[in-house]
Scaffold this motif. Structure first.
Motif, mmCIF file in Angstrom:
data_model
loop_
_atom_site.group_PDB
_atom_site.id
_atom_site.type_symbol
_atom_site.label_atom_id
_atom_site.label_comp_id
_atom_site.label_asym_id
_atom_site.label_seq_id
_atom_site.Cartn_x
_atom_site.Cartn_y
_atom_site.Cartn_z
ATOM 1 N N ASN A 258 0.827 -1.198 0.000
ATOM 2 C CA ASN A 258 0.000 0.000 0.000
ATOM 3 C C ASN A 258 0.869 1.259 0.000
ATOM 4 O O ASN A 258 2.063 1.186 0.311
ATOM 5 C CB ASN A 258 -0.909 0.012 1.235
ATOM 6 N N LYS A 260 1.145 3.585 2.106
ATOM 7 C CA LYS A 260 1.743 3.808 3.421
ATOM 8 C C LYS A 260 3.080 3.066 3.556
ATOM 9 O O LYS A 260 3.996 3.547 4.234
ATOM 10 C CB LYS A 260 0.776 3.375 4.518
ATOM 11 N N ALA A 336 -16.240 2.858 -3.047
ATOM 12 C CA ALA A 336 -15.053 3.239 -2.272
ATOM 13 C C ALA A 336 -14.044 2.100 -2.228
ATOM 14 O O ALA A 336 -12.828 2.321 -2.336
ATOM 15 C CB ALA A 336 -15.458 3.644 -0.860
ATOM 16 N N ALA A 337 -14.534 0.870 -2.090
ATOM 17 C CA ALA A 337 -13.634 -0.288 -2.073
ATOM 18 C C ALA A 337 -12.978 -0.482 -3.428
ATOM 19 O O ALA A 337 -11.782 -0.793 -3.512
ATOM 20 C CB ALA A 337 -14.408 -1.540 -1.667
ATOM 21 N N GLU A 340 -10.128 1.781 -3.886
ATOM 22 C CA GLU A 340 -9.083 1.635 -2.861
ATOM 23 C C GLU A 340 -8.953 2.941 -2.060
ATOM 24 O O GLU A 340 -7.856 3.416 -1.763
ATOM 25 C CB GLU A 340 -7.738 1.258 -3.482
ATOM 26 N N THR A 341 -10.101 3.515 -1.713
ATOM 27 C CA THR A 341 -10.123 4.810 -1.035
ATOM 28 C C THR A 341 -9.375 4.779 0.288
ATOM 29 O O THR A 341 -8.627 5.714 0.624
ATOM 30 C CB THR A 341 -11.580 5.254 -0.813
ATOM 31 N N GLU A 342 -9.554 3.733 1.058
ATOM 32 C CA GLU A 342 -8.890 3.644 2.354
ATOM 33 C C GLU A 342 -7.376 3.517 2.192
ATOM 34 O O GLU A 342 -6.606 4.224 2.859
ATOM 35 C CB GLU A 342 -9.433 2.455 3.140
ATOM 36 N N SER A 343 -6.927 2.647 1.306
ATOM 37 C CA SER A 343 -5.488 2.470 1.089
ATOM 38 C C SER A 343 -4.838 3.744 0.575
ATOM 39 O O SER A 343 -3.693 4.055 0.905
ATOM 40 C CB SER A 343 -5.235 1.326 0.095
ATOM 41 N N ASN A 344 -5.587 4.486 -0.246
ATOM 42 C CA ASN A 344 -5.033 5.690 -0.864
ATOM 43 C C ASN A 344 -5.236 6.953 -0.031
ATOM 44 O O ASN A 344 -4.863 8.049 -0.473
ATOM 45 C CB ASN A 344 -5.662 5.893 -2.248
ATOM 46 N N ALA A 345 -5.785 6.821 1.159
ATOM 47 C CA ALA A 345 -6.039 8.001 1.989
ATOM 48 C C ALA A 345 -4.794 8.849 2.244
ATOM 49 O O ALA A 345 -4.876 10.091 2.240
ATOM 50 C CB ALA A 345 -6.671 7.576 3.315
#
Length: 355
Positions: A258, A260, A336-337, A340-345
């Motif tokens: 990811n 991060k 959102a999934a 990859e909205t969470e991974s790309n935050a």
């Protein structure tokens, strides 16, 4: 206009001349071996060994009723979890014994399904010969150019008798890429951002050097490309620093990596893309490069590289595309999934680009 876009347009136009086939009409076409395949009527029982074929065939036929067998890898990769499992739960019920190890056919299991047709790769004669030796009709698909991927939709249209569906899917792709091409054509070709696709980071870094995606359609360059035809290259950090890409893309299939991981890695901290937080995880629609919605990847990357104007109303486009291709009514959480909205935050301006 790019050669790839010309291909999309030509196929869409050629398909527009075809009328939906009647359920009882005979059809004859050439597969990727140049072999004439003839069906008196659309096959009622189809086995797929090509990994992505169940997705494509289901999209064109609008139902899974005629798929009676698939590759075990298809089931594991696509239909046990994730968006395809959510949209197409019926796919998980299909027998997955057609191939247990890669694409080597399990002839006995396939015969037990009494198929009218089997979809199999052409790159190794040993993958097809055992099937034809026992009298099975094999439709050969070759891998893995952009033209091949368009042909998968076309061939599925011929097999299902749903040329109308094949036309509609190819038309959606063609129109999207034509609009994108017109925007990219106005960019300064001498100042296009460099993009590096990285799928493994350890002592050595694995990059996609010569992938099949036409990055020029998104208005970006690939510093790792060397025209050797080798998909991957393994390089050290020094080479990565020489390339020093403007943007780093993590392929969708690299599920354990990811943005991060890059931002928290002190060894990578001096890279321009890392310093500027321009490391992004590809959306789920790029997880299989053969899926009918793969064209959305080019638009997504253009927005990453050049701004939201290159993918206007992108969330709506995802909704419309999945509705057309799969008949799915996606919820906000699924979109959102997919993105990859969470991974790309943590990545720069991602939420703004695809709000």
């Amino acid at each position: 206009m790019s050669s790839r876009l010309k291909t999309f347009t030509a196929l869409a136009l050629s398909l527009s001349a075809l009328l939906p086939a009647a359920a009882s009409a005979e059809t004859a076409f050439l597969d990727h071996r140049g072999k004439t395949i003839t069906f008196a009527k659309p096959p009622e029982r189809v086995v797929t060994i090509v990994r992505s074929a169940p997705i494509i065939y289901r999209a064109v036929d609008e139902k899974a009723d005629r798929i009676v067998g698939m590759n075990k890898d298809s089931l594991v990769r696509y239909f046990t979890s994730g968006i395809y499992a959510e949209m197409l739960p019926e796919m998980a019920k299909i027998n997955a014994s057609a191939a247990q190890d890669g694409f080597v056919p399990n002839v006995e299991a396939i015969l037990a399904e009494k198929p009218d047709a089997v979809i199999q790769w052409t790159h190794d004669e040993k993958l097809i010969e055992p099937l034809e030796r026992v009298g099975l009709t094999v439709v050969g698909w070759q891998c893995c150019s952009e033209q091949d991927r368009l042909d998968y939709v076309t061939l599925s249209g011929y097999m299902t008798g749903r040329n109308d569906r094949a036309q509609a899917i190819l038309k959606a792709q063609s129109e999207t890429l034509k609009a994108l091409d017109e925007k990219v054509a106005k960019l300064d070709k001498s100042a296009l951002p460099s993009v590096l696709h990285i799928d493994k980071v350890a002592d050595q870094i694995q990059v996609i050097a010569n992938g099949s995606q036409d990055l020029s359609l998104s208005g970006v360059t690939n510093p790792a490309a060397d025209n050797t035809g080798e998909w991957w290259r393994t390089v050290d950090f020094e080479q990565l620093l020489v390339w020093n890409p403007d943007i780093i893309i993590i392929p969708a299939y690299a599920t354990d990596l990811n943005p991060k991981d890059f931002f928290d890695n002190p060894v990578l901290a001096s890279l321009k893309a890392v310093k500027e937080k321009r490391v992004y995880k590809q959306p789920v629609f790029a997880r299989t490069p053969d899926a009918p919605e793969i064209f959305l990847t080019s638009e997504w990357l253009a927005a990453i590289a050049h701004g939201a104007d290159f993918a206007p109303n992108f969330k709506k486009q995802i909704l419309d595309s999945y509705k057309l291709i799969y008949g799915a009514e996606l919820k906000d959480g699924q979109v959102a999934a997919i993105l990859e909205t969470e991974s790309n935050a943590p990545a720069s301006k991602y939420a703004e680009l695809f709000q």
